[in-house]
Design a protein around this motif. Structure first.
Motif, PDB file in Angstrom:
ATOM      1  N   ALA A  66     -23.268  66.838 -11.813  1.00 29.99           N
ATOM      2  CA  ALA A  66     -24.158  66.361 -10.755  1.00 29.99           C
ATOM      3  C   ALA A  66     -23.272  65.891  -9.612  1.00 29.99           C
ATOM      4  CB  ALA A  66     -25.026  65.215 -11.263  1.00 29.99           C
ATOM      5  N   ILE A  67     -23.554  66.390  -8.407  1.00 33.92           N
ATOM      6  CA  ILE A  67     -22.740  66.065  -7.235  1.00 33.92           C
ATOM      7  C   ILE A  67     -23.657  65.548  -6.138  1.00 33.92           C
ATOM      8  CG2 ILE A  67     -21.085  66.936  -5.547  1.00 33.92           C
ATOM      9  CD1 ILE A  67     -20.601  69.297  -7.539  1.00 33.92           C
ATOM     10  N   ASP A  68     -23.402  64.331  -5.689  1.00 33.29           N
ATOM     11  CA  ASP A  68     -24.161  63.731  -4.598  1.00 33.29           C
ATOM     12  C   ASP A  68     -23.270  63.737  -3.358  1.00 33.29           C
ATOM     13  OD1 ASP A  68     -25.980  62.461  -3.020  1.00 33.29           O
ATOM     14  OD2 ASP A  68     -25.944  60.565  -4.098  1.00 33.29           O
ATOM     15  N   ARG A  69     -23.574  64.654  -2.469  1.00 34.52           N
ATOM     16  CA  ARG A  69     -22.743  64.935  -1.306  1.00 34.52           C
ATOM     17  C   ARG A  69     -21.358  65.340  -1.791  1.00 34.52           C
ATOM     18  NH1 ARG A  69     -26.317  61.256  -0.623  1.00 34.52           N
ATOM     19  NH2 ARG A  69     -27.824  61.294   1.055  1.00 34.52           N
ATOM     20  N   ASP A  70     -20.331  64.526  -1.627  1.00 25.80           N
ATOM     21  CA  ASP A  70     -19.000  64.875  -2.113  1.00 25.80           C
ATOM     22  C   ASP A  70     -18.602  64.110  -3.372  1.00 25.80           C
ATOM     23  OD1 ASP A  70     -18.550  66.675  -0.043  1.00 25.80           O
ATOM     24  OD2 ASP A  70     -17.818  65.096   1.294  1.00 25.80           O
ATOM     25  N   ARG A  71     -19.477  63.276  -3.892  1.00 27.93           N
ATOM     26  CA  ARG A  71     -19.169  62.410  -5.049  1.00 27.93           C
ATOM     27  C   ARG A  71     -19.705  63.029  -6.324  1.00 27.93           C
ATOM     28  NH1 ARG A  71     -17.645  59.141  -8.627  1.00 27.93           N
ATOM     29  NH2 ARG A  71     -18.487  57.075  -8.972  1.00 27.93           N
ATOM     30  N   TRP A  72     -18.837  63.269  -7.293  1.00 29.79           N
ATOM     31  CA  TRP A  72     -19.252  63.758  -8.602  1.00 29.79           C
ATOM     32  C   TRP A  72     -19.763  62.565  -9.402  1.00 29.79           C
ATOM     33  CZ3 TRP A  72     -16.999  68.560 -11.151  1.00 29.79           C
ATOM     34  CH2 TRP A  72     -16.806  69.555 -10.199  1.00 29.79           C
ATOM     35  N   VAL A  73     -21.030  62.621  -9.835  1.00 22.89           N
ATOM     36  CA  VAL A  73     -21.679  61.455 -10.428  1.00 22.89           C
ATOM     37  C   VAL A  73     -22.164  61.655 -11.855  1.00 22.89           C
ATOM     38  CG1 VAL A  73     -22.337  60.558  -8.161  1.00 22.89           C
ATOM     39  CG2 VAL A  73     -23.945  62.013  -9.434  1.00 22.89           C
ATOM     40  N   GLY A  74     -22.006  62.849 -12.408  1.00 25.59           N
ATOM     41  CA  GLY A  74     -22.449  63.041 -13.779  1.00 25.59           C
ATOM     42  C   GLY A  74     -21.952  64.344 -14.367  1.00 25.59           C
ATOM     43  N   HIS A  75     -21.955  64.389 -15.684  1.00 27.61           N
ATOM     44  CA  HIS A  75     -21.520  65.583 -16.410  1.00 27.61           C
ATOM     45  C   HIS A  75     -22.230  65.666 -17.752  1.00 27.61           C
ATOM     46  CE1 HIS A  75     -19.100  67.767 -19.391  1.00 27.61           C
ATOM     47  NE2 HIS A  75     -18.840  68.562 -18.373  1.00 27.61           N
ATOM     48  N   MET A  76     -22.566  66.871 -18.164  1.00 31.53           N
ATOM     49  CA  MET A  76     -22.941  67.186 -19.533  1.00 31.53           C
ATOM     50  C   MET A  76     -22.413  68.576 -19.821  1.00 31.53           C
ATOM     51  SD  MET A  76     -26.782  65.805 -20.252  1.00 31.53           S
ATOM     52  CE  MET A  76     -27.259  64.152 -19.739  1.00 31.53           C
ATOM     53  N   GLY A  77     -21.928  68.741 -21.029  1.00 29.41           N
ATOM     54  CA  GLY A  77     -21.410  70.038 -21.430  1.00 29.41           C
ATOM     55  C   GLY A  77     -22.037  70.476 -22.730  1.00 29.41           C
ATOM     56  N   GLY A  78     -21.777  71.703 -23.065  1.00 32.12           N
ATOM     57  CA  GLY A  78     -22.236  72.234 -24.333  1.00 32.12           C
ATOM     58  C   GLY A  78     -21.257  73.272 -24.828  1.00 32.12           C
ATOM     59  N   TRP A  79     -21.177  73.406 -26.124  1.00 33.31           N
ATOM     60  CA  TRP A  79     -20.377  74.469 -26.707  1.00 33.31           C
ATOM     61  C   TRP A  79     -20.919  74.778 -28.085  1.00 33.31           C
ATOM     62  CZ3 TRP A  79     -16.327  74.255 -30.598  1.00 33.31           C
ATOM     63  CH2 TRP A  79     -16.150  73.001 -31.172  1.00 33.31           C
ATOM     64  N   ILE A  80     -20.509  75.914 -28.585  1.00 36.30           N
ATOM     65  CA  ILE A  80     -20.970  76.357 -29.894  1.00 36.30           C
ATOM     66  C   ILE A  80     -19.766  76.365 -30.828  1.00 36.30           C
ATOM     67  CG2 ILE A  80     -22.090  78.207 -31.181  1.00 36.30           C
ATOM     68  CD1 ILE A  80     -23.425  78.983 -28.498  1.00 36.30           C
ATOM     69  N   PRO A  81     -19.652  75.329 -31.670  1.00 36.03           N
ATOM     70  CA  PRO A  81     -18.497  75.253 -32.557  1.00 36.03           C
ATOM     71  C   PRO A  81     -18.460  76.387 -33.579  1.00 36.03           C
ATOM     72  CG  PRO A  81     -19.901  73.313 -32.808  1.00 36.03           C
ATOM     73  CD  PRO A  81     -20.515  74.173 -31.763  1.00 36.03           C
ATOM     74  N   ASP A  82     -19.645  76.801 -34.048  1.00 37.71           N
ATOM     75  CA  ASP A  82     -19.745  77.927 -34.971  1.00 37.71           C
ATOM     76  C   ASP A  82     -21.188  78.403 -34.996  1.00 37.71           C
ATOM     77  OD1 ASP A  82     -21.243  76.543 -37.250  1.00 37.71           O
ATOM     78  OD2 ASP A  82     -19.446  75.295 -37.092  1.00 37.71           O
ATOM     79  N   ALA A  83     -21.392  79.615 -35.494  1.00 40.30           N
ATOM     80  CA  ALA A  83     -22.719  80.221 -35.475  1.00 40.30           C
ATOM     81  C   ALA A  83     -23.723  79.448 -36.322  1.00 40.30           C
ATOM     82  CB  ALA A  83     -22.642  81.667 -35.949  1.00 40.30           C
ATOM     83  N   ALA A  84     -23.263  78.817 -37.386  1.00 44.21           N
ATOM     84  CA  ALA A  84     -24.170  78.106 -38.285  1.00 44.21           C
ATOM     85  C   ALA A  84     -24.727  76.822 -37.675  1.00 44.21           C
ATOM     86  CB  ALA A  84     -23.456  77.787 -39.598  1.00 44.21           C
ATOM     87  N   SER A  85     -23.926  76.135 -36.868  1.00 49.23           N
ATOM     88  CA  SER A  85     -24.368  74.834 -36.368  1.00 49.23           C
ATOM     89  C   SER A  85     -25.088  74.913 -35.028  1.00 49.23           C
ATOM     90  CB  SER A  85     -23.184  73.878 -36.262  1.00 49.23           C
ATOM     91  OG  SER A  85     -22.234  74.373 -35.357  1.00 49.23           O
ATOM     92  N   GLY A  86     -24.902  75.967 -34.266  1.00 50.76           N
ATOM     93  CA  GLY A  86     -25.583  76.115 -32.981  1.00 50.76           C
ATOM     94  C   GLY A  86     -25.006  75.238 -31.897  1.00 50.76           C
ATOM     95  N   PRO A  87     -25.673  75.171 -30.744  1.00 52.11           N
ATOM     96  CA  PRO A  87     -25.158  74.443 -29.575  1.00 52.11           C
ATOM     97  C   PRO A  87     -25.020  72.937 -29.811  1.00 52.11           C
ATOM     98  CG  PRO A  87     -26.979  75.881 -28.970  1.00 52.11           C
ATOM     99  CD  PRO A  87     -26.928  75.859 -30.453  1.00 52.11           C
ATOM    100  N   LEU A  88     -23.940  72.394 -29.271  1.00 47.19           N
ATOM    101  CA  LEU A  88     -23.630  70.975 -29.377  1.00 47.19           C
ATOM    102  C   LEU A  88     -23.500  70.396 -27.971  1.00 47.19           C
ATOM    103  CD1 LEU A  88     -22.772  68.716 -31.453  1.00 47.19           C
ATOM    104  CD2 LEU A  88     -20.416  69.432 -31.000  1.00 47.19           C
ATOM    105  N   LEU A  89     -24.229  69.330 -27.689  1.00 46.57           N
ATOM    106  CA  LEU A  89     -24.144  68.619 -26.417  1.00 46.57           C
ATOM    107  C   LEU A  89     -22.912  67.727 -26.446  1.00 46.57           C
ATOM    108  CD1 LEU A  89     -25.526  67.784 -23.698  1.00 46.57           C
ATOM    109  CD2 LEU A  89     -26.707  66.006 -25.021  1.00 46.57           C
ATOM    110  N   VAL A  90     -22.070  67.812 -25.407  1.00 54.22           N
ATOM    111  CA  VAL A  90     -20.837  67.031 -25.354  1.00 54.22           C
ATOM    112  C   VAL A  90     -20.601  66.496 -23.943  1.00 54.22           C
ATOM    113  CG1 VAL A  90     -19.696  68.294 -27.231  1.00 54.22           C
ATOM    114  CG2 VAL A  90     -19.442  69.098 -24.889  1.00 54.22           C
ATOM    115  N   GLY A  91     -19.709  65.519 -23.848  1.00 53.34           N
ATOM    116  CA  GLY A  91     -19.253  65.037 -22.545  1.00 53.34           C
ATOM    117  C   GLY A  91     -20.353  64.471 -21.669  1.00 53.34           C
ATOM    118  N   VAL A  92     -21.276  63.718 -22.258  1.00 60.42           N
ATOM    119  CA  VAL A  92     -22.410  63.172 -21.514  1.00 60.42           C
ATOM    120  C   VAL A  92     -21.986  61.917 -20.755  1.00 60.42           C
ATOM    121  CG1 VAL A  92     -24.712  62.160 -21.744  1.00 60.42           C
ATOM    122  CG2 VAL A  92     -24.038  64.107 -23.184  1.00 60.42           C
ATOM    123  N   TYR A  93     -22.151  61.960 -19.434  1.00 61.39           N
ATOM    124  CA  TYR A  93     -21.765  60.809 -18.616  1.00 61.39           C
ATOM    125  C   TYR A  93     -22.486  60.846 -17.279  1.00 61.39           C
ATOM    126  CZ  TYR A  93     -19.083  57.570 -15.791  1.00 61.39           C
ATOM    127  OH  TYR A  93     -18.724  56.538 -14.973  1.00 61.39           O
TER     128      TYR A  93
END
Length: 169
Positions: A66-93
């Motif tokens: 999330a970017i407000d004008r030139d200031r980065w104010v938030g982040h969320m990421g996702g990745w798939i560690p393996d096919a069995a576990s599915g998407p994982l939410l990471v880096g929430v801020y």
């Protein structure tokens, strides 16, 4: 018509300096939440930060900011560690002054990660430190529930990472 602020978008390799700056802010604000120490992150070179920034364009993962004008104010990421576990939410801020319902930054970031996750599965998982009650309450408010699974937290002060899940369909 003006765009709604802040702008929500994925990161690219060219964003590496801003990704680094936001990550260091995250680690200073809530050190227990990210599975990495501030010292470790500060020691990483440009090549590592370029790889992290490129997660927004890399298959099997995403990095949304999330970017407000030139200031980065938030982040969320996702990745798939393996096919069995599915998407994982990471880096929430979200920067403290942008938190809360009135701003809506967290919800907008999560909606973007959920869109990405739906391309891979019908659920989104996360892990949260057992002592991070603010985060647990936030996730429950957004539809996540505890699964009863946990694992040891790798860094000091120890404790457990609790698994939560949200069904997306």
């Amino acid at each position: 018509m003006p765009r709604p602020e802040p702008l929500i978008r994925t990161t690219t390799e060219a964003d590496w300096k801003q990704v680094r700056e936001l990550r260091l802010e995250m680690l200073r604000d809530t050190p227990i939440a990210f599975g990495e120490t501030l010292e470790h992150a500060e020691a990483q070179g440009e090549a590592v930060w370029r790889l992290r920034a490129a997660r927004g364009t890399t298959p099997g993962q995403t990095s949304i900011v999330a970017i407000d004008r030139d200031r980065w104010v938030g982040h969320m990421g996702g990745w798939i560690p393996d096919a069995a576990s599915g998407p994982l939410l990471v880096g929430v801020y979200v920067t403290p002054t942008y938190r809360g319902e009135r701003r809506g930054v967290s919800r907008r970031l999560l909606e973007a990660v959920e869109e990405w996750a739906l391309e891979h599965d019908d659920a989104l998982r996360l892990e949260v430190h057992e002592s991070n009650s603010r985060a647990i309450a936030f996730y429950e408010k957004l539809g996540f529930s505890l699964t009863g699974h946990s694992r040891a937290y790798d860094l000091e002060p120890g404790g457990l990472e609790l698994e939560m899940i949200k069904r997306l369909r």
